[in-house]
Design an enzyme around this catalytic site. Structure first.
Site, mmCIF file in Angstrom:
data_model
loop_
_atom_site.group_PDB
_atom_site.id
_atom_site.type_symbol
_atom_site.label_atom_id
_atom_site.label_comp_id
_atom_site.label_asym_id
_atom_site.label_seq_id
_atom_site.Cartn_x
_atom_site.Cartn_y
_atom_site.Cartn_z
ATOM 1 N N GLU A 229 0.808 -1.225 0.000
ATOM 2 C CA GLU A 229 0.000 0.000 0.000
ATOM 3 C C GLU A 229 0.837 1.270 0.000
ATOM 4 O O GLU A 229 0.520 2.223 -0.714
ATOM 5 C CB GLU A 229 -0.951 0.002 1.202
ATOM 6 C CG GLU A 229 -2.066 -1.028 1.070
ATOM 7 C CD GLU A 229 -3.110 -0.866 2.156
ATOM 8 O OE1 GLU A 229 -3.957 0.042 2.058
ATOM 9 O OE2 GLU A 229 -3.086 -1.655 3.122
ATOM 10 N N HIS A 245 9.436 -27.100 3.756
ATOM 11 C CA HIS A 245 8.824 -28.294 3.172
ATOM 12 C C HIS A 245 8.368 -28.078 1.734
ATOM 13 O O HIS A 245 7.911 -29.008 1.093
ATOM 14 C CB HIS A 245 7.643 -28.754 4.036
ATOM 15 C CG HIS A 245 8.064 -29.281 5.368
ATOM 16 N ND1 HIS A 245 8.242 -30.613 5.626
ATOM 17 C CD2 HIS A 245 8.402 -28.640 6.522
ATOM 18 C CE1 HIS A 245 8.643 -30.783 6.873
ATOM 19 N NE2 HIS A 245 8.745 -29.599 7.435
ATOM 20 N N LYS A 339 -13.606 0.396 -4.659
ATOM 21 C CA LYS A 339 -14.743 0.840 -3.841
ATOM 22 C C LYS A 339 -15.746 1.596 -4.690
ATOM 23 O O LYS A 339 -16.960 1.431 -4.556
ATOM 24 C CB LYS A 339 -14.257 1.721 -2.686
ATOM 25 C CG LYS A 339 -13.605 0.913 -1.596
ATOM 26 C CD LYS A 339 -13.337 1.749 -0.348
ATOM 27 C CE LYS A 339 -12.537 0.916 0.644
ATOM 28 N NZ LYS A 339 -11.884 1.703 1.673
#
Lengths: 347, 347
Positions: A229, A245, A339
């Site tokens: 951000e 792993h 938004k």
């Protein structure tokens, strides 16, 4: 979309110590109306900068909170939520749509709901249902409001008597954060500015942040999200021992692609000896691939101080990174666009 | 370190449908000695390919399992583990050191422990403490033993009556997986090989895998880990809606760095409408940056079939990627080196 009082991002960083002090004042009065004995699990619901506050507190309290506790980042809530669930909704604006949807579902299921926000719809929901609401000051980018979000969460657990007292740890943290902010501020630092050094080393690269103690897992995500951000840059994170792993094999890949990465290890005194051995061997492997940036050790005595020492370092590194690329750390165009467009297609 | 019977990796992929059949035979006899009414939470402990089986089952059962349930990837266990915890330890070899350490801690706390392994120390611990142990065939790379790991987990919950019957879903999954394996096999595919197509598009890039339904979260990690281990390549993943709150900003970064990424969206019919809108807007943003690979839709009717359709596609894509870079998908030198060096410094 946001309308900040102060246009200069660095002010948010410099005022972080005062934000913590103010948050602690707010916390003092909190006395949630919840019967602790009836609680059998804890959910913190939120998104982005609010959710990470939940991750940070649950990581920090890992050994002290003797109940299953998770952070929920979605519109819906887990099936097991019922009247024995302590359900804390965190939304800096109070208007995050996922959080509002989940808190309504929790109210429906008679969970013990507490809201934390600077206002918005979340405050109204709490008022309408006579739920505890903790009001925090607004006007900041949510990601720079971590003090306002974290310490009320800590205060809830402390004031409910669910965890041991935190007075000493908080005091050490306040002093250390103030010290670090002075050390990282361009005017007061004397050359030895670690945050700036980190930024210089990664600002044309893709940082991958590793840690080996569970309570630092959310800090690796915090760094990543601050780089996203504030610096407008991709960043990734992973944890020991799991990364040994699978992800460790990715570093064997094409040199032409992998040369863009820089691995940053967040180190801490709580690593167990076996994890420490894993980190050393992994460093050897990464060093041969020329992708190891190096290690950043947490500072301080208490876990709380160490937690915040690394948070503050990452926050400042993300700021210096933005400066190096001549980017405004405040602007979040893609999030604003999202938004905007979501509000146009409101179902 | 591993001593596989078959040196040809593609055999593991082709025999996956038979592995599922065999796993289902093993599951039939499972009747764990656990009183279901006394269970108040569930922990699955494991690492790497075994842990992801735990994530996949908990994601799949999200709405059916009405208890807090988490996957534990570490030496230690959460504080809340007690005699009301159903604690399932999964280790393909039975000798994973983190898993053994955590299962010993769980036994100490009187948790209801069940072990799943092909043998090893985990089998011995279960025998010594008279705990239910499910023995699965050995000899595969753990990551290619997912059928042996997933279906016993499903069987435990089904046979304990904790979830609805799975007969129809399993039948559809068996048929679909067999169909997909034939579609992806080099000898039987007719040009339209999606797995190969994916590999062709990303084998010089860094894939980032996104999904928008919770049950696919572990599938994005599975893809990532298969790319790590089989293709020796870095890969990353994230989820809607959370990524819309931070990572989306990273794509605004330097074109010179970001051009290496390819975003793959795993799509599914269970996405809620709001998430679907988020995905469409995000696709628009990524398309403008020229980093959107595209979308892979799950196939099948039941959630179980859809889950495995995407797992199989990712597994084969990781194989074709290895072929394109002329890499042996079986070899895991860095992991072997780690185990070797850890055994030398055994504390």
């Amino acid at each position: 979309m946001y309308d900040y009082d102060r246009s200069n991002f660095i002010a948010f960083l410099k005022e972080f110590p005062s934000q913590i002090d103010e948050a602690l004042q707010i916390v003092r009065g909190i006395q949630p109306q919840v019967e602790v004995d009836s609680i059998s699990n804890v959910i913190i619901t939120g998104m982005g900068g609010s959710a990470i506050a939940g991750d940070l507190i649950l990581g920090y309290l890992h050994e002290d909170l003797k109940l299953p506790a998770i952070v929920n980042r979605n519109y819906h809530i887990p099936q097991f939520v019922n009247h024995n669930t302590l359900f804390i909704a965190v939304s800096y604006s109070g208007d995050t749509e996922e959080t509002l949807s989940s808190v309504r579902a929790a109210v429906e299921k008679s969970a013990r709901v507490i809201g934390i926000s600077s206002g918005g719809e979340l405050e109204k929901i709490c008022r309408d249902h006579q739920l505890t609401h903790i009001k925090i000051p607004g006007g900041l980018p949510p990601r720079q409001a971590l003090g306002y979000l974290f310490f009320p969460l800590l205060g809830i657990f402390e004031n409910l008597g669910m965890i041991p007292g935190q007075t000493e740890q908080i005091e050490e943290t306040r002093v250390l954060v103030r010290n670090l902010v002075s050390r990282y501020s361009p005017e007061t630092s004397f050359g030895n500015n670690l945050a700036n050094h980190i930024a210089q080393s990664i600002y044309h690269a893709i940082p991958v942040i590793y840690a080996g103690v569970p309570y630092l897992a959310p800090v690796t995500v915090r760094w990543r999200n601050q780089f996203n951000e504030n610096s407008k840059a991709m960043a990734f994170s992973n944890l020991f021992p799991e990364l040994n792993h699978n992800e460790i094999m990715g570093w064997e890949g094409l040199e032409g692609v992998n040369k863009h990465f820089r691995v940053i290890m967040l180190r801490d005194q709580e690593e167990n000896p076996r994890i420490r051995q894993r980190i050393e061997i992994t460093k050897d492997i990464l060093r041969k691939k020329h992708i190891l940036f190096g290690e950043i050790y947490s500072e301080g005595h208490s876990r709380l101080a160490r937690l915040f020492s690394l948070i503050v370092t990452g926050d400042w590194a993300s700021y210096y990174w933005a400066m190096l690329n001549e980017i405004d750390p405040i602007k979040i165009d893609s999030i604003d666009l999202l938004k905007q467009r979501l509000s146009e297609v409101r179902p």
